[in-house]
Design a protein around this motif. Structure first.
Motif, PDB file in Angstrom:
ATOM      1  N   UNK A   1     -69.570   0.545  -0.549  1.00 31.87           N
ATOM      2  CA  UNK A   1     -69.567   1.986  -0.744  1.00 31.87           C
ATOM      3  C   UNK A   1     -68.803   2.728   0.333  1.00 31.87           C
ATOM      4  N   UNK A   2     -69.019   2.362   1.586  1.00 34.43           N
ATOM      5  CA  UNK A   2     -68.309   3.040   2.675  1.00 34.43           C
ATOM      6  C   UNK A   2     -66.814   2.751   2.621  1.00 34.43           C
ATOM      7  N   UNK A   3     -66.429   1.563   2.206  1.00 33.20           N
ATOM      8  CA  UNK A   3     -65.002   1.236   2.089  1.00 33.20           C
ATOM      9  C   UNK A   3     -64.345   2.059   0.989  1.00 33.20           C
ATOM     10  N   UNK A   4     -65.019   2.194  -0.145  1.00 32.18           N
ATOM     11  CA  UNK A   4     -64.458   3.002  -1.232  1.00 32.18           C
ATOM     12  C   UNK A   4     -64.339   4.466  -0.825  1.00 32.18           C
ATOM     13  N   UNK A   5     -65.339   4.977  -0.127  1.00 34.94           N
ATOM     14  CA  UNK A   5     -65.271   6.370   0.338  1.00 34.94           C
ATOM     15  C   UNK A   5     -64.137   6.560   1.334  1.00 34.94           C
ATOM     16  N   UNK A   6     -63.938   5.576   2.189  1.00 31.76           N
ATOM     17  CA  UNK A   6     -62.860   5.663   3.171  1.00 31.76           C
ATOM     18  C   UNK A   6     -61.495   5.662   2.494  1.00 31.76           C
ATOM     19  N   UNK A   7     -61.302   4.758   1.543  1.00 34.19           N
ATOM     20  CA  UNK A   7     -60.021   4.693   0.822  1.00 34.19           C
ATOM     21  C   UNK A   7     -59.806   5.967   0.017  1.00 34.19           C
ATOM     22  N   UNK A   8     -60.856   6.449  -0.646  1.00 32.70           N
ATOM     23  CA  UNK A   8     -60.737   7.690  -1.400  1.00 32.70           C
ATOM     24  C   UNK A   8     -60.374   8.874  -0.525  1.00 32.70           C
ATOM     25  N   UNK A   9     -60.971   8.962   0.658  1.00 33.04           N
ATOM     26  CA  UNK A   9     -60.633  10.050   1.572  1.00 33.04           C
ATOM     27  C   UNK A   9     -59.190   9.975   2.050  1.00 33.04           C
TER      28      UNK A   9
ATOM     29  N   UNK B   1     -52.091  12.280  -9.802  1.00 39.19           N
ATOM     30  CA  UNK B   1     -52.690  10.963  -9.974  1.00 39.19           C
ATOM     31  C   UNK B   1     -53.297  10.432  -8.693  1.00 39.19           C
ATOM     32  N   UNK B   2     -52.668  10.700  -7.553  1.00 39.05           N
ATOM     33  CA  UNK B   2     -53.187  10.211  -6.273  1.00 39.05           C
ATOM     34  C   UNK B   2     -54.513  10.871  -5.932  1.00 39.05           C
ATOM     35  N   UNK B   3     -54.586  12.183  -6.076  1.00 41.58           N
ATOM     36  CA  UNK B   3     -55.849  12.857  -5.739  1.00 41.58           C
ATOM     37  C   UNK B   3     -56.951  12.512  -6.737  1.00 41.58           C
ATOM     38  N   UNK B   4     -56.581  12.261  -7.983  1.00 38.42           N
ATOM     39  CA  UNK B   4     -57.599  11.864  -8.964  1.00 38.42           C
ATOM     40  C   UNK B   4     -58.177  10.497  -8.636  1.00 38.42           C
ATOM     41  N   UNK B   5     -57.309   9.550  -8.282  1.00 36.38           N
ATOM     42  CA  UNK B   5     -57.783   8.217  -7.892  1.00 36.38           C
ATOM     43  C   UNK B   5     -58.640   8.303  -6.638  1.00 36.38           C
ATOM     44  N   UNK B   6     -58.216   9.110  -5.670  1.00 33.66           N
ATOM     45  CA  UNK B   6     -59.012   9.286  -4.462  1.00 33.66           C
ATOM     46  C   UNK B   6     -60.373   9.887  -4.738  1.00 33.66           C
ATOM     47  N   UNK B   7     -60.417  10.857  -5.661  1.00 30.51           N
ATOM     48  CA  UNK B   7     -61.695  11.472  -6.015  1.00 30.51           C
ATOM     49  C   UNK B   7     -62.625  10.467  -6.690  1.00 30.51           C
ATOM     50  N   UNK B   8     -62.081   9.669  -7.611  1.00 31.78           N
ATOM     51  CA  UNK B   8     -62.910   8.671  -8.310  1.00 31.78           C
ATOM     52  C   UNK B   8     -63.444   7.630  -7.327  1.00 31.78           C
ATOM     53  N   UNK B   9     -62.594   7.175  -6.414  1.00 31.71           N
ATOM     54  CA  UNK B   9     -63.048   6.197  -5.423  1.00 31.71           C
ATOM     55  C   UNK B   9     -64.092   6.800  -4.491  1.00 31.71           C
ATOM     56  N   UNK B  10     -63.893   8.053  -4.107  1.00 29.68           N
ATOM     57  CA  UNK B  10     -64.862   8.702  -3.232  1.00 29.68           C
ATOM     58  C   UNK B  10     -66.223   8.856  -3.884  1.00 29.68           C
ATOM     59  N   UNK B  11     -66.229   9.285  -5.149  1.00 29.93           N
ATOM     60  CA  UNK B  11     -67.506   9.434  -5.855  1.00 29.93           C
ATOM     61  C   UNK B  11     -68.173   8.068  -6.050  1.00 29.93           C
ATOM     62  N   UNK B  12     -67.377   7.048  -6.378  1.00 24.13           N
ATOM     63  CA  UNK B  12     -67.940   5.697  -6.536  1.00 24.13           C
ATOM     64  C   UNK B  12     -68.538   5.198  -5.223  1.00 24.13           C
TER      65      UNK B  12
END
Length: 227
Positions: A167-175, A3-14
């Motif tokens: 966008x950069x914040x979501x990518x940072x949190x996803x990473x 679940x953690x990696x899935x949420x991170x992937x979705x946030x990164x793509x967003x």
């Protein structure tokens, strides 16, 4: 911890999608009406062109003709934003292969975690490459706005910069979440339960019960006879 990696992937793509929208958005800075006599015309710019519109609905845009005629921070922002888009695309592919729920490639949780870690680091790099030019561009707008001796047109922060920050914040949190999922995968890999299975006795059922079936006295006699 899929679940953690899935949420991170979705946030990164967003975040990557919002970064691309930010790069294409025309309103990185919008001409201010504060202290301006002309209020019927609005000028707005991004990294690639300058546009103007008036109250009658007339809309004109002009691309910057010379790259060397731009300011240094604009050229640097162009390069960093393009690098961010490329890194975000690569990070999405790598992170997708590192998801525990995706049965592509290795099924080992430890290997999946390392792939997710690589995708998370790439997402963080993409986020920084987008956050730096957006913040730098906003800083220049703010400095020119409050400079009393600035001779040119003064601008305010446009919607494109806010999209870039989001966008950069979501990518940072996803990473970061993808990197955390790698740690969880390592912990899961080292916590397999150890089970012990008792060996089966060589003696048969009748032999195992021989002590209860024989008389102690007869056993002692036979033992003395063998001596």
């Amino acid at each position: 911890m899929s679940g953690v990696d899935t949420v991170g992937f979705v946030l990164g793509v967003s975040g990557w999608v919002l970064t691309a929208v930010c790069l294409a958005n025309e309103e990185w800075k919008v001409s201010t009406l504060d202290g301006s006599v002309i209020t019927t015309s609005t000028i707005y710019e991004n990294l690639w062109k300058s546009c103007a519109s008036d109250s009658t609905g007339v809309y004109n845009c002009r691309y910057f003709l010379s790259l060397f005629g731009l300011s240094n921070y604009v050229r640097a922002s162009q390069a960093l934003m393009i690098i961010s888009i490329i890194l975000g695309f690569l990070a999405g592919i790598v992170a997708l292969l590192g998801l525990q729920c995706v049965k592509v490639g290795s099924s080992d949780p430890l290997v999946k975690g390392k792939i997710a870690l690589a995708g998370g680091i790439t997402y963080i790099m993409a986020a920084l490459c987008a956050m730096v030019p957006v913040s730098w561009y906003a800083f220049k707008i703010t400095m020119q706005f409050y400079d009393l001796f600035y001779p040119g047109t003064k601008y305010e922060i446009g919607a494109g910069l806010y999209i870039g920050w989001a966008g950069s914040s979501l990518s940072l949190i996803g990473g970061i979440l993808l990197c955390c999922s790698c740690k969880s995968a390592n912990r899961k890999k080292g916590n397999y339960p150890v089970s012990y299975q008792l060996g089966r006795s060589v003696l048969g059922p009748a032999s195992r019960k021989w002590g209860s079936e024989l008389d102690d006295s007869n056993y002692n006699k036979s033992a003395r006879g063998t001596r």
